[in-house]
Scaffold this motif. Structure first.
Motif, PDB file in Angstrom:
ATOM      1  N   LEU A 150      39.356  14.320  -7.228  1.00 47.41           N
ATOM      2  CA  LEU A 150      38.671  13.674  -6.112  1.00 47.41           C
ATOM      3  C   LEU A 150      37.648  12.675  -6.639  1.00 47.41           C
ATOM      4  O   LEU A 150      36.865  12.992  -7.538  1.00 47.41           O
ATOM      5  CB  LEU A 150      37.967  14.720  -5.241  1.00 47.41           C
ATOM      6  N   GLU A 151      37.642  11.471  -6.070  1.00 53.43           N
ATOM      7  CA  GLU A 151      36.693  10.450  -6.481  1.00 53.43           C
ATOM      8  C   GLU A 151      36.604   9.383  -5.397  1.00 53.43           C
ATOM      9  O   GLU A 151      37.441   9.323  -4.488  1.00 53.43           O
ATOM     10  CB  GLU A 151      37.116   9.816  -7.807  1.00 53.43           C
ATOM     11  N   LEU A 152      35.596   8.539  -5.493  1.00 50.61           N
ATOM     12  CA  LEU A 152      35.484   7.377  -4.627  1.00 50.61           C
ATOM     13  C   LEU A 152      36.038   6.199  -5.412  1.00 50.61           C
ATOM     14  O   LEU A 152      35.441   5.762  -6.395  1.00 50.61           O
ATOM     15  CB  LEU A 152      34.024   7.133  -4.226  1.00 50.61           C
ATOM     16  N   ILE A 153      37.193   5.693  -5.012  1.00 51.62           N
ATOM     17  CA  ILE A 153      37.921   4.737  -5.832  1.00 51.62           C
ATOM     18  C   ILE A 153      37.130   3.464  -6.088  1.00 51.62           C
ATOM     19  O   ILE A 153      37.216   2.866  -7.165  1.00 51.62           O
ATOM     20  CB  ILE A 153      39.299   4.397  -5.207  1.00 51.62           C
ATOM     21  N   GLU A 154      36.300   3.036  -5.119  1.00 54.39           N
ATOM     22  CA  GLU A 154      35.532   1.814  -5.329  1.00 54.39           C
ATOM     23  C   GLU A 154      34.578   1.945  -6.514  1.00 54.39           C
ATOM     24  O   GLU A 154      34.326   0.975  -7.233  1.00 54.39           O
ATOM     25  CB  GLU A 154      34.748   1.451  -4.057  1.00 54.39           C
ATOM     26  N   GLU A 155      34.030   3.146  -6.723  1.00 53.16           N
ATOM     27  CA  GLU A 155      33.145   3.367  -7.871  1.00 53.16           C
ATOM     28  C   GLU A 155      33.927   3.328  -9.175  1.00 53.16           C
ATOM     29  O   GLU A 155      33.450   2.807 -10.183  1.00 53.16           O
ATOM     30  CB  GLU A 155      32.442   4.717  -7.733  1.00 53.16           C
ATOM     31  N   ASP A 207      47.526   4.776  -0.082  1.00 50.70           N
ATOM     32  CA  ASP A 207      47.384   6.223   0.106  1.00 50.70           C
ATOM     33  C   ASP A 207      46.079   6.674  -0.534  1.00 50.70           C
ATOM     34  O   ASP A 207      45.883   6.570  -1.741  1.00 50.70           O
ATOM     35  CB  ASP A 207      48.587   7.023  -0.421  1.00 50.70           C
ATOM     36  N   VAL A 208      45.172   7.166   0.304  1.00 50.59           N
ATOM     37  CA  VAL A 208      43.826   7.518  -0.132  1.00 50.59           C
ATOM     38  C   VAL A 208      43.626   9.025  -0.257  1.00 50.59           C
ATOM     39  O   VAL A 208      42.660   9.482  -0.873  1.00 50.59           O
ATOM     40  CB  VAL A 208      42.753   6.919   0.797  1.00 50.59           C
ATOM     41  N   LYS A 209      44.544   9.799   0.330  1.00 49.71           N
ATOM     42  CA  LYS A 209      44.495  11.255   0.196  1.00 49.71           C
ATOM     43  C   LYS A 209      45.922  11.786   0.124  1.00 49.71           C
ATOM     44  O   LYS A 209      46.834  11.224   0.725  1.00 49.71           O
ATOM     45  CB  LYS A 209      43.788  11.921   1.377  1.00 49.71           C
ATOM     46  N   THR A 229      38.519   8.970  -1.327  1.00 51.68           N
ATOM     47  CA  THR A 229      37.409   8.702  -0.405  1.00 51.68           C
ATOM     48  C   THR A 229      36.293   9.732  -0.552  1.00 51.68           C
ATOM     49  O   THR A 229      35.451   9.871   0.322  1.00 51.68           O
ATOM     50  CB  THR A 229      37.907   8.700   1.053  1.00 51.68           C
ATOM     51  N   TYR A 230      36.277  10.441  -1.669  1.00 46.52           N
ATOM     52  CA  TYR A 230      35.337  11.539  -1.896  1.00 46.52           C
ATOM     53  C   TYR A 230      33.921  10.982  -2.061  1.00 46.52           C
ATOM     54  O   TYR A 230      33.657  10.162  -2.954  1.00 46.52           O
ATOM     55  CB  TYR A 230      35.765  12.312  -3.137  1.00 46.52           C
TER      56      TYR A 230
END
Length: 306
Positions: A150-155, A207-209, A229-230
């Motif tokens: 799990l992560e925030l892809i933009e970061e 696909d985000v999840k 999206t975490y």
């Protein structure tokens, strides 16, 4: 013998390769870098490292033994193919390719040229993961496994915006993070197949999840959750339940408080293993191919559900 290495693609992951090659490994030497963006080459302008904007020019250098392919996912096949045909051993960022057909082609070329084709699955080298695997003896002891990635892809992506372009990334979290999780699990569970998948996409069809269920030949219950999206930073962990009731928890980010800092030791180990695989002459992309297969099975499982 010192292995002379060139890096093709100087995006967000390249700094971990550069750190290991320049600061930690005496058995490897970084001799060339390549990127379309001249700004990314500036840190190397006053060094003895050759800089190129065309990867064909880098591949033409006779003193380069091996290349690291660290470009957007949709370019992996072309550049890995050209590197192998140019006589270079290849370490490719995951996924090896976007399609199973392309992966099979690369494996065939690697075998025909007798050159190493290696995929950079960094989590299998994580110190907490390696330590935890010593707590049980064999697959037959395992009842179930659950993995979170799990992560925030933009970061994570930073300036590499191609991660959020489905045609370049290959889809989204399944295509890009899936191979890492699949390899980490396959490393101790053996060959797996996807039995079901539930995928969530955003308005751009990324696909985000994804939640997947898998099985192996030993009857282990396997589940995976991916999330781009975490909002709570990162969560990369594995829960292993043994048949005797014991539970093994692996937090791969434990004690790595700085963002992405766990990658430094993992990428150092990637390069060490890459050199070993070259010396053994037995690695022709089979593990990268298997991860691509599981990605395809995930997307197909969702289609068949609908």
């Amino acid at each position: 013998m010192i292995m002379k290495v060139g890096i093709i693609g100087m995006g967000v992951i390249s700094k971990f390769y550069v750190d290991a090659l320049k600061n930690k490994l005496k058995s490897h030497e970084l001799v060339a870098v390549c990127d379309l963006n001249m700004e990314r080459l500036k840190p190397f302008n006053n060094s003895e490292i050759f800089c190129f904007t065309n990867y064909h020019d880098l591949l033409a250098q006779k003193d380069i033994d091996a290349v690291i392919v660290n470009v957007p996912n949709d370019k992996h096949f072309e550049i890995c193919r050209d590197a192998l045909l140019a006589g270079k051993h290849v370490c490719c960022e995951k996924p090896m390719t976007l399609t199973l057909d392309e992966a099979n082609q690369l494996v065939a070329i690697s075998r025909e040229t007798n050159l190493t084709l290696f995929t950079a699955f960094h989590r299998r080298y994580n110190i907490h993961f390696v330590k935890a695997l010593k707590e049980f003896g064999s697959i037959s002891e395992i009842k179930s496994v659950h993995a979170n990635y799990l992560e925030l892809i933009e970061e994570h992506a930073g300036h590499d915006k191609w991660y959020l372009q489905p045609e370049r990334c290959g889809g989204g979290c399944v295509a890009d993070n899936g191979p890492n999780v699949f390899d980490t699990l396959s490393f101790f569970l053996g060959k797996m197949v996807v039995t079901s998948a539930n995928i969530t996409r955003d308005e751009h069809n990324v696909d985000v999840k994804s939640s997947m269920n898998l099985k192996n030949d030993y009857g282990v219950t396997i589940s995976v959750d991916l999330d781009w999206t975490y909002q709570q930073g990162e969560k990369k962990d594995i829960y292993i339940t043994l048949k005797d009731g014991r539970e093994i928890y692996i937090d791969m980010l434990k004690d790595f408080t700085e963002f992405k800092s766990s990658l430094y030791h993992e990428y150092e180990e990637i390069l060490i293993d890459f050199k070993k695989q070259i010396e053994s002459g037995c690695c022709h992309g089979e593990e990268g191919l298997d991860a691509v297969r599981l990605v395809q099975e995930t997307y197909e499982a969702e289609v068949s559900k609908v």
